[in-house]
Design a protein around this motif. Structure first.
Motif, PDB file in Angstrom:
ATOM      1  N   MET A   1       0.843  -1.183   0.000  1.00 57.99           N
ATOM      2  CA  MET A   1       0.000   0.000   0.000  1.00 57.99           C
ATOM      3  C   MET A   1       0.883   1.239   0.000  1.00 57.99           C
ATOM      4  N   TYR A   2       0.807   2.001  -1.083  1.00 59.81           N
ATOM      5  CA  TYR A   2       1.615   3.200  -1.213  1.00 59.81           C
ATOM      6  C   TYR A   2       0.823   4.403  -0.715  1.00 59.81           C
ATOM      7  N   TYR A   3       1.038   4.743   0.549  1.00 62.16           N
ATOM      8  CA  TYR A   3       0.370   5.881   1.171  1.00 62.16           C
ATOM      9  C   TYR A   3       1.026   7.189   0.737  1.00 62.16           C
ATOM     10  N   SER A   4       0.281   8.276   0.863  1.00 60.18           N
ATOM     11  CA  SER A   4       0.780   9.602   0.522  1.00 60.18           C
ATOM     12  C   SER A   4       1.332  10.316   1.749  1.00 60.18           C
ATOM     13  N   ALA A   5       2.179  11.300   1.483  1.00 56.23           N
ATOM     14  CA  ALA A   5       2.624  12.195   2.550  1.00 56.23           C
ATOM     15  C   ALA A   5       1.485  13.152   2.893  1.00 56.23           C
ATOM     16  N   SER A   6       1.434  13.582   4.139  1.00 56.86           N
ATOM     17  CA  SER A   6       0.408  14.544   4.540  1.00 56.86           C
ATOM     18  C   SER A   6       0.986  15.504   5.567  1.00 56.86           C
ATOM     19  N   ALA A   7       0.369  16.665   5.655  1.00 60.16           N
ATOM     20  CA  ALA A   7       0.738  17.649   6.668  1.00 60.16           C
ATOM     21  C   ALA A   7      -0.502  18.441   7.047  1.00 60.16           C
ATOM     22  N   THR A   8      -0.613  18.768   8.312  1.00 57.84           N
ATOM     23  CA  THR A   8      -1.695  19.608   8.810  1.00 57.84           C
ATOM     24  C   THR A   8      -1.090  20.920   9.283  1.00 57.84           C
ATOM     25  N   VAL A   9      -1.507  22.026   8.650  1.00 60.28           N
ATOM     26  CA  VAL A   9      -0.936  23.342   8.914  1.00 60.28           C
ATOM     27  C   VAL A   9      -1.991  24.228   9.578  1.00 60.28           C
ATOM     28  N   GLU A  10      -1.640  24.820  10.708  1.00 54.86           N
ATOM     29  CA  GLU A  10      -2.529  25.742  11.411  1.00 54.86           C
ATOM     30  C   GLU A  10      -1.932  27.141  11.375  1.00 54.86           C
ATOM     31  N   ALA A  11      -2.746  28.116  11.022  1.00 52.81           N
ATOM     32  CA  ALA A  11      -2.309  29.516  11.011  1.00 52.81           C
ATOM     33  C   ALA A  11      -3.263  30.339  11.867  1.00 52.81           C
ATOM     34  N   ILE A  12      -2.728  31.085  12.823  1.00 52.49           N
ATOM     35  CA  ILE A  12      -3.530  31.981  13.662  1.00 52.49           C
ATOM     36  C   ILE A  12      -3.173  33.415  13.275  1.00 52.49           C
TER      37      ILE A  12
ATOM     38  N   PRO B   1       5.156  10.918   6.393  1.00 50.67           N
ATOM     39  CA  PRO B   1       5.856  10.779   5.114  1.00 50.67           C
ATOM     40  C   PRO B   1       5.115   9.867   4.161  1.00 50.67           C
ATOM     41  N   ALA B   2       5.440   9.983   2.895  1.00 52.18           N
ATOM     42  CA  ALA B   2       4.911   9.047   1.907  1.00 52.18           C
ATOM     43  C   ALA B   2       5.523   7.665   2.126  1.00 52.18           C
ATOM     44  N   ALA B   3       4.890   6.672   1.543  1.00 53.26           N
ATOM     45  CA  ALA B   3       5.302   5.287   1.754  1.00 53.26           C
ATOM     46  C   ALA B   3       6.742   5.042   1.320  1.00 53.26           C
ATOM     47  N   ILE B   4       7.448   4.280   2.161  1.00 53.96           N
ATOM     48  CA  ILE B   4       8.778   3.772   1.845  1.00 53.96           C
ATOM     49  C   ILE B   4       8.672   2.259   1.972  1.00 53.96           C
ATOM     50  N   ILE B   5       8.654   1.552   0.839  1.00 52.71           N
ATOM     51  CA  ILE B   5       8.368   0.120   0.848  1.00 52.71           C
ATOM     52  C   ILE B   5       9.488  -0.654   0.157  1.00 52.71           C
TER      53      ILE B   5
ATOM     54  N   GLY C   1       7.551  -3.373   4.918  1.00 49.17           N
ATOM     55  CA  GLY C   1       6.442  -3.792   4.071  1.00 49.17           C
ATOM     56  C   GLY C   1       5.129  -3.439   4.721  1.00 49.17           C
ATOM     57  N   PHE C   2       4.167  -2.986   3.918  1.00 49.83           N
ATOM     58  CA  PHE C   2       2.859  -2.601   4.460  1.00 49.83           C
ATOM     59  C   PHE C   2       1.789  -3.059   3.486  1.00 49.83           C
ATOM     60  N   TRP C   3       0.857  -3.894   3.969  1.00 49.09           N
ATOM     61  CA  TRP C   3      -0.143  -4.494   3.093  1.00 49.09           C
ATOM     62  C   TRP C   3      -1.551  -4.128   3.529  1.00 49.09           C
ATOM     63  N   GLY C   4      -2.501  -4.386   2.636  1.00 46.53           N
ATOM     64  CA  GLY C   4      -3.895  -4.066   2.900  1.00 46.53           C
ATOM     65  C   GLY C   4      -4.754  -5.311   2.864  1.00 46.53           C
ATOM     66  N   LEU C   5      -5.686  -5.433   3.810  1.00 43.69           N
ATOM     67  CA  LEU C   5      -6.556  -6.607   3.914  1.00 43.69           C
ATOM     68  C   LEU C   5      -7.990  -6.235   3.562  1.00 43.69           C
ATOM     69  N   GLY C   6      -8.556  -6.905   2.561  1.00 42.40           N
ATOM     70  CA  GLY C   6      -9.956  -6.716   2.220  1.00 42.40           C
ATOM     71  C   GLY C   6     -10.864  -7.257   3.304  1.00 42.40           C
ATOM     72  N   ALA C   7     -11.900  -6.474   3.667  1.00 43.80           N
ATOM     73  CA  ALA C   7     -12.783  -6.879   4.759  1.00 43.80           C
ATOM     74  C   ALA C   7     -14.218  -6.413   4.531  1.00 43.80           C
TER      75      ALA C   7
ATOM     76  N   THR D   1      -2.857   5.201  -2.301  1.00 46.09           N
ATOM     77  CA  THR D   1      -3.967   5.837  -1.604  1.00 46.09           C
ATOM     78  C   THR D   1      -3.559   7.251  -1.206  1.00 46.09           C
ATOM     79  N   PRO D   2      -4.488   8.211  -1.261  1.00 46.01           N
ATOM     80  CA  PRO D   2      -4.183   9.560  -0.779  1.00 46.01           C
ATOM     81  C   PRO D   2      -4.159   9.643   0.742  1.00 46.01           C
ATOM     82  N   GLY D   3      -4.527   8.562   1.415  1.00 41.90           N
ATOM     83  CA  GLY D   3      -4.453   8.534   2.868  1.00 41.90           C
ATOM     84  C   GLY D   3      -3.013   8.516   3.339  1.00 41.90           C
ATOM     85  N   SER D   4      -2.812   8.751   4.627  1.00 40.99           N
ATOM     86  CA  SER D   4      -1.461   8.737   5.189  1.00 40.99           C
ATOM     87  C   SER D   4      -1.415   7.790   6.378  1.00 40.99           C
ATOM     88  N   GLU D   5      -0.202   7.394   6.740  1.00 40.48           N
ATOM     89  CA  GLU D   5      -0.015   6.346   7.755  1.00 40.48           C
ATOM     90  C   GLU D   5       1.313   6.596   8.455  1.00 40.48           C
TER      91      GLU D   5
END
Length: 367
Positions: free
Chosen positions: A161-172, A277-281, A327-333, A308-312
């Motif tokens: 599963m190739y996850y994407s990098a993500s960041a949450t930015v807060e500005a006050i 970070p994005a996936a390193i597999i 290694g990171f895998w996905g299980l159908g459920a 996936t655009p999700g992050s992990e």
């Protein structure tokens, strides 16, 4: 009732937020100790757990990782914790795998480590475990995640599963209060925040990159409707399929926010609340997983690797310890209506399949 479902039923009904998984970690650690593992609790001062099974013979060190935390939701006006990302399922699968591996004769070579990690949803649990030395001796690290129905149905599994990098930015944004009849005497923080939202929307990276940046929270209230607000808080969610793209995107977003504040005469405090970070597999790890999936589910059960655009936060382990084969895998459920949905549910029979796949992985590396 199988051990896996028994574990799941208990963990599902005691959801706890990140770094607060006290009941969850106590239950898991007690079960591992009862099975015969060497268990270390409270890794790096957190609720994290590391359990070790020695073969007594030279060989590689294989680690299996599960996350333990639940998500926070507002349901019927109440703030509640709820397992809507499947971490209770992940913990149940890895715990049962550990118990059955030991009960069936253990391992033939090397060392098996079982990691139960807090605070995946906060993006800092894997960092805390790594800084606590949990993976210093690990050669290969494997993790997994239940997948939504539209991505992978029951009876199938994804070897990588190739996850994407993500960041949450807060500005006050900090402006200057004034009467609504005399706006020239103030600095409107709302205007600065709104301008920043539009400035970020105007960012354009190369079309060859997969990325997104969108505002997900805007909080601003002067308390009355005829005053210029002096403070506004805006939060953005950033995504990129590549770590390099995230570096550029984040720099552009921060510049847009700072320029917007300056244009309106406001000041701004910017914080990065969370980064993953994005996936390193690793190909070898993926090969082990693919062979295990094929053994358990047959050729028809093995899908192609997926993105996936999700992050992990699992990939912090590999960012911080690049020598480890990950290694990171996905299980159908048959998981619906979706991850993080308050009513998320899935076919619990999938958990037994997850145990079989992980046991096959362990045999292939340490058998």
């Amino acid at each position: 009732m199988s051990q896996t479902v028994e574990h799941f039923n208990y963990l599902h009904h005691i959801p706890e937020l990140g770094f607060e998984e006290f009941k969850t970690s106590a239950y898991i650690a007690d079960k591992l100790e009862a099975a015969g593992f060497q268990v270390t609790r409270n890794i790096n001062g957190t609720t994290g757990i590391v359990a070790v099974l020695e073969s007594g013979r030279p060989g590689p060190v294989l680690a299996l990782r599960a996350d333990m935390d639940a998500l926070g939701h507002i349901i019927d006006g109440q703030h509640v914790a709820r397992h809507t990302c499947g971490h209770d399922g992940h913990s149940s699968v890895v715990l049962t795998t550990a118990q059955e591996i030991l009960a069936e004769g253990g391992i033939k070579q090397g060392r098996l480590k079982i990691l139960f990690q807090p605070a995946e949803e906060l993006g800092t649990g894997a960092i805390a475990m790594t800084e606590g030395g949990a993976i210093d001796d690990v050669d290969m690290l494997l993790g997994f995640h239940l997948r939504p129905l539209e991505e992978c149905p029951m009876g199938q599994a994804v070897p990588a599963m190739y996850y994407s990098a993500s960041a949450t930015v807060e500005a006050i944004f900090h402006g200057k209060a004034a009467h609504g009849a005399r706006p020239h005497l103030g600095v409107n923080a709302l205007d600065a925040g709104a301008h920043a939202v539009q400035a970020v929307n105007g960012i354009h990276l190369s079309p060859s990159l997969t990325w997104s940046a969108k505002a997900t929270r805007f909080l601003c209230d002067a308390g009355v409707t005829n005053s210029i607000p002096s403070e506004a808080t805006v939060v953005w969610d950033l995504r990129s399929a590549e770590n390099e793209g995230m570096t550029e995107l984040k720099a552009r977003v921060l510049r847009a926010i700072e320029s917007s504040a300056q244009a309106y005469g406001a000041s701004v405090d910017i914080r990065i609340l969370k980064e993953m970070p994005a996936a390193i597999i690793d190909e070898d790890a993926t090969g082990v997983i693919a062979s295990a999936i094929r053994e358990v589910l047959g050729d028809a059960g093995l899908t192609e690797p997926k993105s996936t655009p999700g992050s992990e936060d699992f990939f912090h382990y590999l960012r911080l310890r690049p020598q480890i084969k990950g290694g990171f895998w996905g299980l159908g459920a048959n998981l619906t209506p979706g991850l993080h949905h308050p009513e998320m549910h899935f076919d619990r029979d999938a958990l037994a399949l997850g145990v079989k796949v992980f046991k096959s992985c362990v045999r292939r590396v340490l058998g």
